[in-house]
Design an enzyme around this catalytic site. Structure first.
Site, PDB file in Angstrom:
ATOM      1  N   HIS A 164      -0.284  68.202  15.240  1.00 56.49           N
ATOM      2  CA  HIS A 164      -0.904  67.546  14.079  1.00 56.49           C
ATOM      3  C   HIS A 164      -2.406  67.813  14.045  1.00 56.49           C
ATOM      4  O   HIS A 164      -3.168  67.023  13.513  1.00 56.49           O
ATOM      5  CB  HIS A 164      -0.660  66.034  14.079  1.00 56.49           C
ATOM      6  CG  HIS A 164       0.774  65.659  14.304  1.00 56.49           C
ATOM      7  ND1 HIS A 164       1.666  65.417  13.292  1.00 56.49           N
ATOM      8  CD2 HIS A 164       1.477  65.531  15.467  1.00 56.49           C
ATOM      9  CE1 HIS A 164       2.850  65.129  13.797  1.00 56.49           C
ATOM     10  NE2 HIS A 164       2.770  65.206  15.120  1.00 56.49           N
ATOM     11  N   SER A 285     -23.698  86.369   5.234  1.00 59.07           N
ATOM     12  CA  SER A 285     -23.812  85.872   3.865  1.00 59.07           C
ATOM     13  C   SER A 285     -25.025  86.508   3.208  1.00 59.07           C
ATOM     14  O   SER A 285     -26.042  86.737   3.861  1.00 59.07           O
ATOM     15  CB  SER A 285     -23.967  84.352   3.902  1.00 59.07           C
ATOM     16  OG  SER A 285     -24.580  83.898   2.720  1.00 59.07           O
ATOM     17  N   LYS A 291     -24.963  82.744   8.706  1.00 56.77           N
ATOM     18  CA  LYS A 291     -23.502  82.791   8.609  1.00 56.77           C
ATOM     19  C   LYS A 291     -22.864  83.932   9.403  1.00 56.77           C
ATOM     20  O   LYS A 291     -23.388  85.031   9.453  1.00 56.77           O
ATOM     21  CB  LYS A 291     -23.074  82.913   7.143  1.00 56.77           C
ATOM     22  CG  LYS A 291     -23.332  81.688   6.300  1.00 56.77           C
ATOM     23  CD  LYS A 291     -22.641  80.434   6.802  1.00 56.77           C
ATOM     24  CE  LYS A 291     -21.150  80.420   6.548  1.00 56.77           C
ATOM     25  NZ  LYS A 291     -20.845  80.281   5.112  1.00 56.77           N
ATOM     26  N   GLU A 298      -9.586  85.439   7.243  1.00 54.26           N
ATOM     27  CA  GLU A 298      -9.327  84.905   5.900  1.00 54.26           C
ATOM     28  C   GLU A 298      -8.555  85.908   5.047  1.00 54.26           C
ATOM     29  O   GLU A 298      -7.657  85.535   4.280  1.00 54.26           O
ATOM     30  CB  GLU A 298     -10.642  84.551   5.217  1.00 54.26           C
ATOM     31  CG  GLU A 298     -11.350  83.387   5.885  1.00 54.26           C
ATOM     32  CD  GLU A 298     -12.773  83.259   5.365  1.00 54.26           C
ATOM     33  OE1 GLU A 298     -13.011  82.366   4.545  1.00 54.26           O
ATOM     34  OE2 GLU A 298     -13.635  84.069   5.758  1.00 54.26           O
TER      35      GLU A 298
END
Ligand code: ARG
Length: 470
Positions: A164, A285, A291, A298
């Site tokens: 979980h 970024s 970043k 992704e």
């Protein structure tokens, strides 16, 4: 003649028509942009077919050898082409036959005797499919090996295991990595099954009713490297089960890769910081200098969407087809090609990311909370004869006591523990070491160093037996 008016310069079926295809229909009808990649397989299938026709006495030896030579020339010409853009032909079969006939004259027109594009495309597609499956299995095996190599290296590092997405019990980092490798081994095993299903020759089935000439299909299968021959011509021209199953395996592998990718996204956040992806797999970024975006993961996660979509597309095409060949089946290839192309792109990238990522041991150590050992605390009492239902409750009460007093579970005194249950022994503090917890799970499939080693050996065996099965 229809073929002259159709704009495609040549079609295989003009005889009974007065008018050519409308431009709109031609655009819909054309599959060359998709099936272009089958040209080698089409030529290979045609050469074998010409030999078969010669053996059956339909072609003279001279005609067969003209066809063979012509097809070699067509192959050389197509090899030079960057793609199908220069050709207006309907599909790869039409193109190859036109180019052949232009080279060798009327004998080219004899090649299609007893054959239909229905059994031809089914054959080309399977020839391509077998190569594609081999390629995918190879790439997935490399990823499994990468995960296993990293697992071996981090076998002794203990991390929180999650259920979980809450800290559950400690596990070795290697155990987590291997939990992402086993599903891929199953994908390879399933793909090997699809390979066997694909390895059956449809050629000789004609349009639906079989070939009227005495073609030796067994010989044809041997020539083309198929292990078997289809038993029902109507089934053979319409069967795309192997293709649907290939797309399913690709979707399943995509889901597995997406889950691995999600772990990497999560574990590379500032909040977790368990892994640091390599520079080569991370993007910056354009706005925020700090970043390090986990784009590799992704994109892997995102690409799984189209893999699932292709499966839906394929099953929807197949559903409701009436008996025999139907043109809907032309839609099969785009979905299969896209799924295979997508995995060909994704698997090497995620493999590279697995190799290049750093496992950040201090952050992992910091994240381990003593509460994760509450089960071990309960098990301590179980070893001392207390029923688990009761010991679970007792450990729960101690977790609460620690929480309410703002301490870690391991900071409770023996007296405090005994105030809840007298059964606690002095050695109870030994359980507050995640490494001890991990070592105590020595069952097969468990987390102890030996169990993980056994698992690594089993994985290597499973991989080599899956990779070895044709
Ligand atoms: N181009 C087709 C395909 O990609 C094969 C053509 C079969 N056409 C036909 N009218 N029977 O599947």
């Amino acid at each position: 003649m229809r073929s002259a008016e159709g704009g495609s310069g040549h079609s295989l079926w003009g005889g009974r028509f007065d008018e050519g295809l409308s431009g709109e229909m031609e655009a819909l009808n054309r599959s060359l942009d998709v099936d272009w990649r089958l040209w080698r397989h089409d030529i290979r299938g045609s050469r074998a077919w010409a030999r078969g026709l010669a053996r059956a006495g339909i072609l003279s030896e001279a005609e067969a050898s003209d066809i063979d030579r012509g097809l070699t020339e067509v192959g050389a010409l197509l090899e030079e082409q960057p793609g199908p853009a220069a050709f207006a032909d309907e599909d790869i079969h039409t193109l190859v036959e036109r180019l052949l006939t232009e080279r060798i004259g009327p004998a080219g027109g004899k090649l299609h005797s007893g054959r239909s594009r229905n059994d031809q495309v089914a054959t080309d597609f399977r020839l391509w499919g077998k190569e594609a499956i081999d390629g995918l299995c190879g790439q997935l095996a490399v990823l499994v090996e990468a995960l296993a190599a990293r697992a071996r290296e981090c076998a002794g590092v203990v991390m929180p295991g999650y259920t979980h997405l809450q800290q559950a019990q400690p596990v070795p980092v290697g155990h987590w990595l291997l939990s992402r490798a086993w599903p891929l081994v199953r994908d390879i095993e399933q793909l090997r099954f699809v390979y066997r299903e694909c390895d059956v020759l449809p050629l000789g089935s004609g349009a639906i009713a079989g070939c009227p000439f005495a073609i030796d299909r067994t010989q044809l299968a041997a020539d083309l490297g198929f292990s078997g021959v289809s038993e029902n011509s109507m089934d053979a021209v319409s069967d795309r089960d192997w293709a649907a199953r290939l797309i399913f395996c690709a979707a399943m592998a995509g889901v597995h890769l997406s889950q691995l990718a999600e772990d990497l996204v999560l574990f590379s956040t500032t909040e977790f910081g368990f892994v640091r992806l390599g520079d080569g797999f991370t993007t910056g970024s354009s706005l925020m200098p700090q970043k390090r975006n986990p784009d590799v993961a992704e994109l892997t996660r995102g690409k799984s969407g189209r893999l699932v979509g292709n499966l839906t597309a394929m099953l929807t095409v197949l559903k409701g087809l009436p008996t025999g060949y139907n043109r809907d089946l032309q839609e099969d290839k785009e979905a299969v090609f896209d799924s295979v192309d997508t995995l060909r792109l994704v698997v090497p990238a995620i493999t590279g990311a697995v190799h290049a990522m750093a496992v950040v041991r201090p952050r992992i150590r910091e994240a381990l909370r003593a509460e994760m050992l509450a089960t071990d605390l309960a098990d301590h009492l179980v070893r001392r004869g207390v029923p688990f239902r009761e010991s679970h409750h007792i450990a729960g009460a101690l977790v609460r006591m620690a929480e309410e007093s703002g301490r870690e579970l391991s900071a409770l005194t023996l007296a405090e523990m005994r105030s809840v249950h007298p059964g606690f022994g002095e050695d109870v503090y030994r359980i507050f070491d995640p490494a001890v917890s991990v070592e105590s799970r020595a069952v097969r499939g468990g987390t102890s160093a030996r169990a993980v080693q056994t698992q690594l050996d089993a994985l290597a065996r499973a991989l080599s037996s899956a990779s070895g099965t044709a």
